[in-house]
Design a protein around this motif. Sequence first.
Motif, mmCIF file in Angstrom:
data_model
loop_
_atom_site.group_PDB
_atom_site.id
_atom_site.type_symbol
_atom_site.label_atom_id
_atom_site.label_comp_id
_atom_site.label_asym_id
_atom_site.label_seq_id
_atom_site.Cartn_x
_atom_site.Cartn_y
_atom_site.Cartn_z
ATOM 1 N N PHE A 135 36.452 39.817 39.527
ATOM 2 C CA PHE A 135 37.731 39.205 39.875
ATOM 3 C C PHE A 135 37.617 38.403 41.172
ATOM 4 N N ALA A 136 36.727 38.835 42.093
ATOM 5 C CA ALA A 136 36.538 38.088 43.335
ATOM 6 C C ALA A 136 35.677 36.850 43.122
ATOM 7 N N ALA A 137 34.680 36.984 42.213
ATOM 8 C CA ALA A 137 33.772 35.858 41.963
ATOM 9 C C ALA A 137 34.360 34.832 41.010
ATOM 10 N N GLY A 138 35.321 35.250 40.170
ATOM 11 C CA GLY A 138 35.852 34.357 39.148
ATOM 12 C C GLY A 138 34.880 34.154 38.002
ATOM 13 N N ARG A 139 33.838 34.956 37.966
ATOM 14 C CA ARG A 139 32.839 34.936 36.900
ATOM 15 C C ARG A 139 32.498 36.383 36.571
ATOM 16 N N ARG A 140 31.908 36.606 35.392
ATOM 17 C CA ARG A 140 31.545 37.961 35.003
ATOM 18 C C ARG A 140 30.158 37.950 34.370
ATOM 19 N N LYS A 141 29.508 39.094 34.434
ATOM 20 C CA LYS A 141 28.213 39.214 33.754
ATOM 21 C C LYS A 141 28.425 39.083 32.248
#
Length: 476
Positions: A135-141
């Motif tokens: 949620f902080a990065a705006g991306r997910r693995k």
Amino acid sequence: MARYDSIICDLGDVLFSWSPPTSNTIPPKTLREIFSSATWFEYEKGRISQETCYDRLGHELSLNPADIHRVVEDSCASLKWDRNLANFFQELKDKNRGALHIFAMSNISQPDYDALRNISADMDWSFFDGIFTSFAAGRRKPDLGFYRYTLSQANLDPSRTIFIDDKLENVLSARSQGLYGLVYRDFTELKQSLLNLLGNPVLRGQEYLKKNAGCLTSECAGLAIQENFAQLLILDMTNDRENGTSFPATELIMIKGNGKLTTTEFPCDLDTTSLGLTVIRAKEEVAASTMDEMLMYVNEDGIVQTYFDHTRPRIDPVVCVNVLSLFYSYGRGNEMNQTLEWVYQVLLHRAYLQGSRYYETAESFLFFLYRFIGGCDNPVTHSRFYPLLKERVMERIGTEGDGLALAMRLIVCNFTDVKNDIDLQTLRGLQREDGGWDTGLIYKYGSSGLSIRNRGLTTVMAIHAIQRSNFASSSL
């Protein structure tokens, strides 16, 4: 200096485990669909609110959003943290004294992360040097952007970073960015892998040998076997004469005392005797009389036999190599020309690939041949065997083998100046938590085929192989 200085660890299904809640409205299969949906992924990236997420999922799956909310909360409430893993991470940091940093990297929404921290309030999170969330990065693995974000924020060198996750696709993406990836299966396996990656394999192996000095006994079919051969090899590799083992001055028997799983009276063999006389370096007159006797046990083809026993006319190429080592070390190699020629033909035609009557692996033949060639001062013999030995060991690189076979192969590679990082990495990964390596296949009873193993010998060989491989690398 350790190769790795950082660890990035997943949270869910690694440090934390959870149980699908019992629900009459949303079965576990549907719950898995929720957590793997594109809408949930958007929620974990912080791009939609919790309320929007539940409303969309309700529409997509024909479910009541309130039921979705309830079952997700119940799932969070079932989370339990792995105390063993958390404590192990702290131990690693304490042991490395500030040289190791540990981070978390998780696909998780802001509300679920807050709930996770509340649920695990009794866990000491301080061993983490940073926590990176989707949620902080705006991306997910497994999005590559999330890995780049984490590496950049933590200022990490990917080549010095270990990544741990329970999902192969996430580990694959990490590896594609240069990190060392570990697929998490259970704590025991992970602990061994991290100890092998972060610890000094030689020092750990030596500590194992020190703790078990005098107890490095061979075993066969679950029984302890008192024998000389493995003990002589351990002595040869370590030059440690404080393990309490003593040997007679003349003929050496492989099996000491009454034979187990074989004939009660086990005959003296030329193999162990040759090894003993070269390792211990007997007096000239003792060696000479023993070699004279050995010449009485040569078959019609001129090949030396295995036993001091005419009723057992067995031949074995590894035994022949060890007898050659003895004769050449005392300047009598010319008396073994036909045996030498047969050994060369075995090497030339790869007759050793499935082992031999008394030896389990191809590596046994190559290793003892290296030992013979390495100690042979006859330039003609050396120049004839060395190039072919190099060619044959190169053919073995990457083939399956236990710790002893891999160690033998690496030792021969080092002798022939062959780089072999593939087997070196595999061998290091086989080191156990206590610092030793599992028992490797040494030799076998010819009649029954039962294998004799020795964990101490495997460990000694592995240490030697790693030491020589590291020395060769540092000398380039």
